[in-house]
Every structure is written in structure tokens, then in C-alpha cells.
Motif scaffolding. Structure first.
Motif, short mmCIF file in Angstrom:
data_model
loop_
_atom_site.label_atom_id
_atom_site.label_comp_id
_atom_site.label_asym_id
_atom_site.label_seq_id
_atom_site.Cartn_x
_atom_site.Cartn_y
_atom_site.Cartn_z
N ASN A 115 36.60 0.23 -10.12
CA ASN A 115 36.65 -0.73 -11.23
C ASN A 115 37.61 -1.88 -10.93
N LYS A 116 38.74 -1.54 -10.32
CA LYS A 116 39.71 -2.58 -9.96
C LYS A 116 39.12 -3.56 -8.96
N LYS A 117 38.45 -3.04 -7.94
CA LYS A 117 37.85 -3.90 -6.92
C LYS A 117 36.77 -4.80 -7.51
N GLU A 118 35.99 -4.25 -8.44
CA GLU A 118 34.95 -5.06 -9.09
C GLU A 118 35.56 -6.19 -9.90
N LEU A 119 36.62 -5.88 -10.64
CA LEU A 119 37.29 -6.90 -11.45
C LEU A 119 37.96 -7.95 -10.57
N GLU A 120 38.60 -7.50 -9.50
CA GLU A 120 39.27 -8.43 -8.57
C GLU A 120 38.24 -9.34 -7.90
N SER A 121 37.09 -8.76 -7.56
CA SER A 121 36.02 -9.55 -6.95
C SER A 121 35.48 -10.58 -7.94
N LEU A 122 35.33 -10.16 -9.19
CA LEU A 122 34.85 -11.07 -10.24
C LEU A 122 35.82 -12.22 -10.46
N ILE A 123 37.10 -11.90 -10.52
CA ILE A 123 38.12 -12.94 -10.70
C ILE A 123 38.09 -13.93 -9.54
N GLU A 124 37.99 -13.38 -8.33
CA GLU A 124 37.97 -14.22 -7.12
C GLU A 124 36.75 -15.13 -7.10
N SER A 125 35.60 -14.60 -7.48
CA SER A 125 34.36 -15.39 -7.45
C SER A 125 34.35 -16.47 -8.52
N ASN A 126 35.10 -16.25 -9.61
CA ASN A 126 35.13 -17.23 -10.70
C ASN A 126 36.08 -18.40 -10.43
N ILE A 127 37.02 -18.22 -9.52
CA ILE A 127 38.00 -19.28 -9.24
C ILE A 127 37.34 -20.59 -8.83
N PRO A 128 36.44 -20.59 -7.82
CA PRO A 128 35.81 -21.87 -7.45
C PRO A 128 34.92 -22.44 -8.55
N LEU A 129 34.32 -21.57 -9.38
CA LEU A 129 33.48 -22.04 -10.48
C LEU A 129 34.32 -22.75 -11.53
N ILE A 130 35.50 -22.19 -11.81
CA ILE A 130 36.41 -22.81 -12.78
C ILE A 130 36.93 -24.14 -12.24
N GLU A 131 37.25 -24.17 -10.96
CA GLU A 131 37.74 -25.42 -10.35
C GLU A 131 36.65 -26.49 -10.38
N GLU A 132 35.42 -26.08 -10.08
CA GLU A 132 34.30 -27.03 -10.10
C GLU A 132 34.08 -27.58 -11.51
#
Length: 235
Positions: A115-132
Motif C-alpha cells: 500500500n505504501k509503494k502504491e501511494l508513493e508511486s501515485l504521489i510521484e506520478s502526480n507531481i509532473p501533472l500538478i506542475e503542468e
């Protein structure tokens, strides 16, 4: 005075609509983008908090797991030192119980790590989307500022003038009807053009045209119901 005030209100609303048209839908787009941006950031925050909670649970489980493994080791040593079957069975029962607890704890630890890895992966993948999205918001804000540089002052004055006009219209029934028409059609009044209503283009009877031009009555279009008024050629 009520008719004149309504005409002024109509013309003010028309100009405000023109200014809003110049914005090319940017205020609505910006609002949508900013809501999405805030929601994404809120999700990032919530997911980070979930990771913190999982990390605390993981630490607790790992500590318990270490404690159980230490106990298991002691029971295994004790098993070698028992002197009778009854004692042997009792120690063996404790060992089996601990092994089951350890198995369950290992399963929970594994689930938490997943669960931690899934959440960390989700956070990481959202970073460029938020920046864009943040970049898009800044671009649209700048574009809107450029579009409004020449009309901001006029829009503020028109809004102030509209507030003043609303106070002058004492006939609440006329104002209420105008407001409903404005909300329905985007305009509550229309001037006469070529003997027709400039909103629906319906040809108007001669007698009605005379009443509108000379009697200064508040008259509605027989077809679309908007208020009609005579507009002078030099207006």
C-alpha cells in the motif's frame, strides 16, 4: 424614469457581456483549473498522511514481530530443555501460537509495504501533472490579464453604474421580469430595428411601434416577451 433606467441597465448589461466575451471563457477555465489544482494538491496531502499512518503501523508491527521472534527463539531453546511430555506439549503449543502470530504479522507488513509503494508511486506520478497544470494556470492568468488590461477599469465602472441603476428602478415587477428574461436569453430588452424586434426579428404592428416610440410605455415583444424600446439613430 423606469423605462430610461431599464434601457440604461440593458445597455450596461450588453457592454458587460461584450467585455466578458473578450475574456474568451478564460475566467471559467481558470476556475475549473484552479479547482482541479487544489483537489490534486489535497489528494497529495491526504496520500502523504496515509503513508505516515502506514509507516507508524509498520513500525509497530515490526517491533511486535521482533518481540515475537525473540520469544519464539526462547521457546525453541526451552523446547530442548523440557523434561516431560506435558511440558513439551505446552511449549510446543506456545511455539505454534507464536508462529501463527508471526505469519499474520508478516502478511500485514507485506500488505502495508504494498500500500505504501502504491501511494508513493501515485504521489510521484502526480507531481509532473500538478506542475503542468500550474504552468497552464499561470499562462491563462497572464493571458487574461493582458486581455483585461484595457477593460478592467471600464468593467468596474459599469458594475458600479449597474448597482446604481438597480436602485433607481422602483417597479420591482419590471425589474424581476427583465432579470428573468436576461437569465433566459442573455438580454432583457431589445430596440426596434426595421420595424422589428431586434431580439427575435418579429415584425411589429404599426400601432405598437408608435406606442413604443412616442408614448414611452414599457411594452414587451408579442413574440419573445423582451422589453422593447426605440433607439435614436444617433445613439
Amino acid at each position: 424614469m423606469s423605462l430610461d433606467a431599464l434601457v440604461q441597465l440593458h445597455e450596461t448589461d450588453e457592454r458587460l457581456a461584450e467585455i466578458n466575451e473578450l475574456k474568451d471563457g478564460l475566467p471559467e477555465l481558470l476556475l475549473e483549473q484552479e479547482n482541479e489544482f487544489n483537489e490534486m494538491n489535497e489528494n497529495q496531502k491526504n496520500n502523504t498522511e496515509k503513508i505516515d499512518t502506514l509507516s507508524k503501523e509498520l513500525t509497530s508491527y515490526q517491533n511486535t514481530l521482533t518481540d515475537h521472534n525473540n520469544k519464539l527463539e526462547k521457546y525453541n531453546d526451552q523446547l530442548l530443555q523440557v523434561t516431560n511430555n506435558k511440558e513439551y506439549d505446552a511449549v510446543l503449543l506456545e511455539i505454534d501460537h507464536l508462529k501463527n502470530l508471526i505469519t499474520d504479522l508478516n502478511t500485514q507488513v507485506s500488505t502495508i509495504n504494498i500500500n505504501k509503494k502504491e501511494l508513493e508511486s501515485l504521489i510521484e506520478s502526480n507531481i509532473p501533472l500538478i506542475e503542468e497544470l500550474s504552468n497552464k494556470i499561470n499562462v491563462n492568468k497572464n493571458e487574461l490579464s493582458e486581455k483585461m488590461a484595457e477593460t478592467d477599469k471600464e468593467e468596474a465602472l459599469l458594475s458600479k453604474h449597474k448597482t446604481s441603476l438597480l436602485k433607481k428602478i422602483t417597479n420591482t415587477q419590471h425589474l424581476s421580469q427583465y432579470t428573468k428574461l436576461f437569465e433566459k436569453y442573455g438580454q432583457g430588452m431589445a430596440h426596434i430595428m426595421r420595424r422589428s424586434c431586434n431580439h427575435c426579428y418579429t415584425q411589429l404592428p404599426p400601432q405598437l411601434l408608435v406606442e413604443i416610440e412616442y408614448d414611452k410605455k414599457i411594452i414587451t415583444c408579442p413574440s419573445c416577451s423582451v422589453f422593447l424600446y426605440h433607439k435614436k439613430d444617433n445613439d
